[in-house]
Design an enzyme around this catalytic site. Sequence first.
Site, short mmCIF file in Angstrom:
data_model
loop_
_atom_site.label_atom_id
_atom_site.label_comp_id
_atom_site.label_asym_id
_atom_site.label_seq_id
_atom_site.Cartn_x
_atom_site.Cartn_y
_atom_site.Cartn_z
CB ALA A 8 -1.32 0.25 1.33
CG MET A 9 3.95 1.94 -2.05
SD MET A 9 5.52 2.00 -2.69
CE MET A 9 6.56 0.79 -2.58
N GLY B 256 -0.41 9.78 -5.63
CA GLY B 256 0.07 9.05 -7.44
C GLY B 256 1.34 8.58 -7.09
CD GLU C 120 6.14 -2.11 -8.86
OE1 GLU C 120 4.78 -1.76 -8.49
OE2 GLU C 120 6.92 -1.65 -7.32
CD GLN D 166 3.91 -4.44 -49.78
OE1 GLN D 166 3.86 -2.95 -49.70
NE2 GLN D 166 4.87 -4.87 -49.97
CD GLN E 299 -7.18 -0.02 -37.29
OE1 GLN E 299 -6.89 0.07 -35.89
NE2 GLN E 299 -7.79 0.27 -37.97
N GLY F 48 -9.45 -6.18 -37.41
CA GLY F 48 -10.65 -5.52 -37.74
C GLY F 48 -11.80 -5.11 -36.17
N GLY F 49 -13.26 -5.17 -37.07
CA GLY F 49 -13.94 -5.68 -35.59
C GLY F 49 -14.16 -5.95 -34.33
N GLY G 279 3.55 1.01 -10.90
CA GLY G 279 5.05 0.58 -11.05
C GLY G 279 6.17 1.60 -11.35
#
Length: 383
Positions: A127-128, A134, A248, A285, A342, A345-346, A369
């Site tokens: 716990a930092m 942040g 870490e 390509q 990408q 596609g969908g 980290g």
Amino acid sequence: MESSFCEPLWETDETRIFRNTVRRFVETEFAPAQDEWRKRKNPGAEAWKKAGSAGLLLADVPMDYGGGGGNFAHEIIVCEELAAAGVHFGCSVQGIVARYILSYGTEEQKRRWLPEMARGNLVAAIAMTEPGTGSDLPSIRTTARPDGDQYVINGSKTFVSNGSLANLVCLAAKTNTDVAPFRGISMIIVETADLQGYRVGSPLEKVGMHGQDTCEIFFEDVRVPKANLLGPSEGHGLMQMGEQLPYERLTISAKALVTAERALTLTTEYVKDRAAFGQSIIDFQNTRFKLAECKTKTHIGRVFLNDCIQRCVTGKIDDLTAAMAKLWFTDTEWKVVDTCVQLHGGYGYMLEYAIARIWTDSRVQRIYGGTNEIMHEIIASTL
């Protein structure tokens, strides 16, 4: 790993046997449980005990303290095999807390906590981070006020991995508010079972890593024995954190590379099977060139990672190399994974496809980290 690589120095017959053991366990016990973990937002206490029985926890801690008796290579193997299966399990956090105890703890502290951590009976969290700080650790506000033979702790922490299941918390707190911030912070182990004033918040709603236990924790006049302080005296917390962060950051780097490799494998298979305009997508390509770039990046990354692991095994890793590794690997992971989305596609945006989950899970790698902006600052300070 691909057969075209020279055998890294840190790989041995023993580590290969260990890797196969870990891989079988992850594939049979953890991978099939991922939907359940995601629904519950944590792996459950039983998963920790299974991992302990299988030897996944504290693989690099001496056997005298209940660990696996290995070295950093063994810890990295666990990280890699989990990442290769798309499993998010906080055993690297368990390992980080173990390193704090092993490096700064008394003999009594080591024998009290490490064996139970290795068995999975104790789940550890670190716990930092606080809601307002942040990466700015010197500015933390959580206090541990000395009172007789106890500390009285007040404050809160956020983004705590393993937090909701943790019964052992490695806490960064100010034990002296009258000195410069970098001199007043200490690391204290908090045993949370039946602890008055200690409270765990609801699971945090994250973009990704939905099966990983992450929450806020709160301290209101929590009393902890002074004997739980890590180190010979108060005020060494920032130094201790600085010494352990390279460890870490290299575990994060290993996860990043393996995730990129996994994304590349999945995407290569997909574009070979998928057709568009009368031909396989891989016959275009653009597809081949994009994947060629990804393959080159992951290949270079594997060479760099092997060097970092070997340095850590021999005790020669440094802050600069670890910062460069964390920066490069997590940036590269994101570029590779985004390219792979990408090319799907969908379908790359559909959570039924693994590549979509990889994409959402990968975004945080450049944040925790130490953010990649902080990595830039560390590297730039050496110029």
